[in-house]
Design a protein around this motif. Sequence first.
Motif, PDB file in Angstrom:
ATOM      1  N   GLU A  63     -24.882 -56.863 -96.111  1.00 30.17           N
ATOM      2  CA  GLU A  63     -24.685 -57.610 -97.405  1.00 30.17           C
ATOM      3  C   GLU A  63     -24.165 -57.395 -98.258  1.00 30.17           C
ATOM      4  N   THR A  64     -22.940 -57.534 -99.148  1.00 34.81           N
ATOM      5  CA  THR A  64     -21.868 -57.992 -99.914  1.00 34.81           C
ATOM      6  C   THR A  64     -23.333 -58.162-101.396  1.00 34.81           C
ATOM      7  N   ALA A  70     -28.311 -52.684-105.355  1.00 31.81           N
ATOM      8  CA  ALA A  70     -29.222 -51.549-105.104  1.00 31.81           C
ATOM      9  C   ALA A  70     -28.293 -50.715-105.608  1.00 31.81           C
ATOM     10  N   GLY A  71     -27.018 -50.931-106.872  1.00 28.27           N
ATOM     11  CA  GLY A  71     -25.737 -50.678-106.949  1.00 28.27           C
ATOM     12  C   GLY A  71     -24.235 -49.541-106.522  1.00 28.27           C
ATOM     13  N   THR A  87     -15.340 -54.179-101.187  1.00 28.36           N
ATOM     14  CA  THR A  87     -15.440 -55.034-100.846  1.00 28.36           C
ATOM     15  C   THR A  87     -16.836 -55.866-101.857  1.00 28.36           C
ATOM     16  N   ALA A  88     -17.652 -55.005-102.500  1.00 31.04           N
ATOM     17  CA  ALA A  88     -18.664 -54.582-103.200  1.00 31.04           C
ATOM     18  C   ALA A  88     -19.204 -53.550-103.989  1.00 31.04           C
ATOM     19  N   GLY A  89     -19.408 -54.072-105.902  1.00 35.31           N
ATOM     20  CA  GLY A  89     -19.636 -52.900-105.939  1.00 35.31           C
ATOM     21  C   GLY A  89     -18.911 -53.165-107.502  1.00 35.31           C
ATOM     22  N   GLN A  90     -20.101 -53.018-108.618  1.00 38.71           N
ATOM     23  CA  GLN A  90     -19.514 -53.350-109.868  1.00 38.71           C
ATOM     24  C   GLN A  90     -18.970 -51.760-110.772  1.00 38.71           C
TER      25      GLN A  90
END
Length: 100
Positions: A63-64, A70-71, A87-90
């Motif tokens: 999930e996002t 977890a990075g 869709t996910a991640g910074q």
Amino acid sequence: MPVYVYEVILEDGSGGQVFEIEQSMKDPALETHPQTGEPVRRVYQPPNLGTRYTPGSTKSKLETKNVEKAGFTKYEKDKLTGKYHKTAGQDKRAPDVLQP
């Protein structure tokens, strides 16, 4: 010691009462019920496998919020264009869109 499952064999050959018994792997399979003396047969059971990596648990781990925590960066494929969109991640170094 392992636990084995047995069932009583009825007169017509069908299965009757089911019971469990703890036995050493070296012991031969029971042929009669230990208390009643009725004939029995061992019932083979599927192995008890851990459920650590079931499809449901894997889906929830991906999930996002868990991926970002977890990075990692997650991309999903757009079926129309074939491009992968983030869709996910910074991480600013990861592009927002990937070409196939």
